[in-house]
Design a protein around this motif. Structure first.
Motif, PDB file in Angstrom:
ATOM      1  N   LEU A 244       0.833  -1.198   0.000  1.00  0.00           N
ATOM      2  CA  LEU A 244       0.000   0.000   0.000  1.00  0.00           C
ATOM      3  C   LEU A 244       0.872   1.254   0.000  1.00  0.00           C
ATOM      4  O   LEU A 244       1.977   1.258   0.542  1.00  0.00           O
ATOM      5  CB  LEU A 244      -0.920  -0.009   1.219  1.00  0.00           C
ATOM      6  CG  LEU A 244      -1.997  -1.100   1.148  1.00  0.00           C
ATOM      7  CD1 LEU A 244      -2.440  -1.515   2.541  1.00  0.00           C
ATOM      8  CD2 LEU A 244      -3.182  -0.636   0.319  1.00  0.00           C
ATOM      9  N   SER A 245       0.367   2.293  -0.613  1.00  0.00           N
ATOM     10  CA  SER A 245       1.096   3.556  -0.724  1.00  0.00           C
ATOM     11  C   SER A 245       0.366   4.645   0.053  1.00  0.00           C
ATOM     12  O   SER A 245      -0.754   4.461   0.503  1.00  0.00           O
ATOM     13  CB  SER A 245       1.209   3.966  -2.195  1.00  0.00           C
ATOM     14  OG  SER A 245       1.904   2.980  -2.934  1.00  0.00           O
ATOM     15  N   ARG A 246       1.040   5.782   0.207  1.00  0.00           N
ATOM     16  CA  ARG A 246       0.469   6.942   0.908  1.00  0.00           C
ATOM     17  C   ARG A 246      -0.078   6.532   2.278  1.00  0.00           C
ATOM     18  O   ARG A 246      -1.171   6.966   2.690  1.00  0.00           O
ATOM     19  CB  ARG A 246      -0.607   7.614   0.053  1.00  0.00           C
ATOM     20  CG  ARG A 246      -0.112   8.028  -1.327  1.00  0.00           C
ATOM     21  CD  ARG A 246      -0.822   9.253  -1.874  1.00  0.00           C
ATOM     22  NE  ARG A 246      -2.253   9.101  -2.030  1.00  0.00           N
ATOM     23  CZ  ARG A 246      -2.848   8.693  -3.164  1.00  0.00           C
ATOM     24  NH1 ARG A 246      -2.115   8.388  -4.220  1.00  0.00           N
ATOM     25  NH2 ARG A 246      -4.162   8.623  -3.246  1.00  0.00           N
ATOM     26  N   VAL A 247       0.677   5.695   2.963  1.00  0.00           N
ATOM     27  CA  VAL A 247       0.245   5.204   4.278  1.00  0.00           C
ATOM     28  C   VAL A 247       0.371   6.322   5.304  1.00  0.00           C
ATOM     29  O   VAL A 247       1.378   7.036   5.361  1.00  0.00           O
ATOM     30  CB  VAL A 247       1.087   3.984   4.699  1.00  0.00           C
ATOM     31  CG1 VAL A 247       0.768   3.576   6.145  1.00  0.00           C
ATOM     32  CG2 VAL A 247       0.843   2.822   3.740  1.00  0.00           C
ATOM     33  N   GLN A 248      -0.658   6.476   6.094  1.00  0.00           N
ATOM     34  CA  GLN A 248      -0.640   7.439   7.189  1.00  0.00           C
ATOM     35  C   GLN A 248      -1.524   6.917   8.310  1.00  0.00           C
ATOM     36  O   GLN A 248      -2.331   6.010   8.107  1.00  0.00           O
ATOM     37  CB  GLN A 248      -1.125   8.811   6.728  1.00  0.00           C
ATOM     38  CG  GLN A 248      -2.536   8.825   6.164  1.00  0.00           C
ATOM     39  CD  GLN A 248      -2.972  10.213   5.700  1.00  0.00           C
ATOM     40  OE1 GLN A 248      -2.511  11.230   6.222  1.00  0.00           O
ATOM     41  NE2 GLN A 248      -3.856  10.276   4.714  1.00  0.00           N
ATOM     42  N   TYR A 249      -1.343   7.483   9.501  1.00  0.00           N
ATOM     43  CA  TYR A 249      -2.221   7.099  10.598  1.00  0.00           C
ATOM     44  C   TYR A 249      -2.595   8.324  11.428  1.00  0.00           C
ATOM     45  O   TYR A 249      -1.906   9.341  11.432  1.00  0.00           O
ATOM     46  CB  TYR A 249      -1.591   6.015  11.487  1.00  0.00           C
ATOM     47  CG  TYR A 249      -0.325   6.389  12.207  1.00  0.00           C
ATOM     48  CD1 TYR A 249      -0.352   7.059  13.434  1.00  0.00           C
ATOM     49  CD2 TYR A 249       0.925   6.056  11.668  1.00  0.00           C
ATOM     50  CE1 TYR A 249       0.813   7.394  14.105  1.00  0.00           C
ATOM     51  CE2 TYR A 249       2.097   6.379  12.326  1.00  0.00           C
ATOM     52  CZ  TYR A 249       2.035   7.039  13.554  1.00  0.00           C
ATOM     53  OH  TYR A 249       3.196   7.372  14.209  1.00  0.00           O
ATOM     54  N   PHE A 250      -3.729   8.174  12.098  1.00  0.00           N
ATOM     55  CA  PHE A 250      -4.278   9.235  12.930  1.00  0.00           C
ATOM     56  C   PHE A 250      -4.471   8.681  14.336  1.00  0.00           C
ATOM     57  O   PHE A 250      -5.185   7.689  14.523  1.00  0.00           O
ATOM     58  CB  PHE A 250      -5.630   9.705  12.388  1.00  0.00           C
ATOM     59  CG  PHE A 250      -5.585  10.191  10.969  1.00  0.00           C
ATOM     60  CD1 PHE A 250      -5.347  11.531  10.691  1.00  0.00           C
ATOM     61  CD2 PHE A 250      -5.762   9.303   9.918  1.00  0.00           C
ATOM     62  CE1 PHE A 250      -5.312  11.980   9.377  1.00  0.00           C
ATOM     63  CE2 PHE A 250      -5.721   9.744   8.602  1.00  0.00           C
ATOM     64  CZ  PHE A 250      -5.486  11.083   8.329  1.00  0.00           C
ATOM     65  N   ASN A 251      -3.830   9.304  15.322  1.00  0.00           N
ATOM     66  CA  ASN A 251      -4.036   8.922  16.712  1.00  0.00           C
ATOM     67  C   ASN A 251      -5.342   9.523  17.208  1.00  0.00           C
ATOM     68  O   ASN A 251      -5.568  10.726  17.081  1.00  0.00           O
ATOM     69  CB  ASN A 251      -2.879   9.397  17.589  1.00  0.00           C
ATOM     70  CG  ASN A 251      -1.669   8.505  17.466  1.00  0.00           C
ATOM     71  OD1 ASN A 251      -1.793   7.293  17.340  1.00  0.00           O
ATOM     72  ND2 ASN A 251      -0.477   9.093  17.501  1.00  0.00           N
ATOM     73  N   LEU A 252      -6.180   8.692  17.792  1.00  0.00           N
ATOM     74  CA  LEU A 252      -7.458   9.127  18.342  1.00  0.00           C
ATOM     75  C   LEU A 252      -7.444   8.881  19.841  1.00  0.00           C
ATOM     76  O   LEU A 252      -6.939   7.856  20.303  1.00  0.00           O
ATOM     77  CB  LEU A 252      -8.614   8.356  17.697  1.00  0.00           C
ATOM     78  CG  LEU A 252      -8.645   8.350  16.160  1.00  0.00           C
ATOM     79  CD1 LEU A 252      -9.804   7.499  15.657  1.00  0.00           C
ATOM     80  CD2 LEU A 252      -8.756   9.770  15.610  1.00  0.00           C
ATOM     81  N   SER A 253      -7.991   9.837  20.590  1.00  0.00           N
ATOM     82  CA  SER A 253      -8.026   9.724  22.052  1.00  0.00           C
ATOM     83  C   SER A 253      -6.635   9.432  22.610  1.00  0.00           C
ATOM     84  O   SER A 253      -6.418   8.469  23.348  1.00  0.00           O
ATOM     85  CB  SER A 253      -9.021   8.643  22.481  1.00  0.00           C
ATOM     86  OG  SER A 253     -10.320   8.928  22.015  1.00  0.00           O
ATOM     87  N   ALA A 254      -5.676  10.265  22.217  1.00  0.00           N
ATOM     88  CA  ALA A 254      -4.296  10.191  22.716  1.00  0.00           C
ATOM     89  C   ALA A 254      -3.620   8.866  22.394  1.00  0.00           C
ATOM     90  O   ALA A 254      -2.754   8.405  23.124  1.00  0.00           O
ATOM     91  CB  ALA A 254      -4.261  10.449  24.222  1.00  0.00           C
ATOM     92  N   GLY A 255      -3.999   8.268  21.266  1.00  0.00           N
ATOM     93  CA  GLY A 255      -3.354   7.032  20.850  1.00  0.00           C
ATOM     94  C   GLY A 255      -4.000   5.783  21.405  1.00  0.00           C
ATOM     95  O   GLY A 255      -3.534   4.676  21.124  1.00  0.00           O
ATOM     96  N   LEU A 256      -5.049   5.942  22.170  1.00  0.00           N
ATOM     97  CA  LEU A 256      -5.793   4.774  22.635  1.00  0.00           C
ATOM     98  C   LEU A 256      -6.216   3.924  21.455  1.00  0.00           C
ATOM     99  O   LEU A 256      -6.205   2.693  21.481  1.00  0.00           O
ATOM    100  CB  LEU A 256      -7.012   5.231  23.441  1.00  0.00           C
ATOM    101  CG  LEU A 256      -7.937   4.160  23.996  1.00  0.00           C
ATOM    102  CD1 LEU A 256      -7.219   3.315  25.030  1.00  0.00           C
ATOM    103  CD2 LEU A 256      -9.180   4.796  24.595  1.00  0.00           C
TER     104      LEU A 256
END
Length: 265
Positions: A244-256
């Motif tokens: 997969l390309s353009r991989v990103q992540y979003f932490n929600l609730s302080a990384g919970l």
């Protein structure tokens, strides 16, 4: 202070993102079990909790799971006519929302490896007047043609899969070029919150399981499985390794919880 019975930082053990080691064993929570035993044990967990799954989610997260799922649905940006695959779809929260968005020209599949969970999800959708194609299937061997779906989602299911790398590769395979994979999963909480989170996980969660779902062991496994799941950066690397390309992540609730995304090119 975190509970001394459990690893203080399991992410330091690089084997936490490994599926099965050379001896043919894998993790079931903090236990080491044979590969086939893990499949059986995970199935037993979800057969046990299926009937009370939604109630427990609300209690455990204080309703936050609805916010996390809403964020995922927004990031999916599903449009009329799209084909969507919801893996480990459980009681159908995401599938129901996607069905409203794809309209009559689109297609949404609700799938789960656990037939008890899938029946709960199917019946819940039928109660709302929504009929979707459903299938009991293993995410590591998806019964769909390559390049078929515009979106593939998995919410709170990846950590229970034995071979996460195989599952991610299969998810990528069934995506069309330009399609997006979204993985919503418990992750590594911010360090200042870790002691309180450990106390909650290994005291309150099992108590809730025992009191509400009449199953303490399954909710102790839940807490353990979260600790053994790859952290945010490791999982992002696994999506990239799956192609997969353009991989990103979003932490929600302080990384919970973290939402990982990747695009199939």
């Amino acid at each position: 202070m975190s509970d001394p019975r459990y690893p203080a930082d399991p992410s330091a053990d690089k084997s936490v993102d490994a599926s099965v080691d050379a001896s043919g064993t894998t993790h079931f929570g903090f236990q080491k079990v044979a590969e086939d035993d893990k499949v059986r044990k995970v199935a037993e967990v979800f057969h046990s909790v299926a009937a009370r799954y939604d109630v427990m989610n609300d209690l455990m997260s204080g309703g936050l799971h609805r916010v996390w799922k809403a964020f995922t649905i927004g990031r999916a940006n599903v449009r009329p006519g799209m084909k969507v695959l919801d893996i480990a779809g459980g009681t159908g929260d995401l599938a129901l929302s996607f069905a409203k968005r794809v309209g009559p020209t689109g297609e949404v599949w609700l799938t789960d490896i656990n037939d008890s969970m899938l029946r709960v999800g199917r019946d819940r959708l039928l109660d709302k007047g929504v009929l979707l194609p459903t299938a009991v299937c293993d995410a590591e061997k998806l019964p769909f043609p390559s390049g078929y779906f515009d979106r593939v989602t998995v919410a709170f299911g990846l950590r229970n899969m034995t071979h996460k790398d195989r599952a991610l590769a299969e998810m990528k395979r069934v995506l069309r070029p330009g399609g997006k994979l979204l993985v919503l999963e418990f992750s590594r909480v911010a360090k200042p919150l870790q002691p309180a989170y450990d106390w909650y996980s290994f005291n309150i969660l099992p108590w809730l399981g025992k009191t509400v779902a009449k199953d303490e062991a399954s909710y102790r496994y839940l807490a353990e499985s979260i600790r053994m799941h790859p952290d945010q950066k490791t999982l992002a690397g696994m999506l990239e390794q799956a192609g997969l390309s353009r991989v990103q992540y979003f932490n929600l609730s302080a990384g919970l919880v973290a939402l990982h995304e990747g695009v199939s090119l």
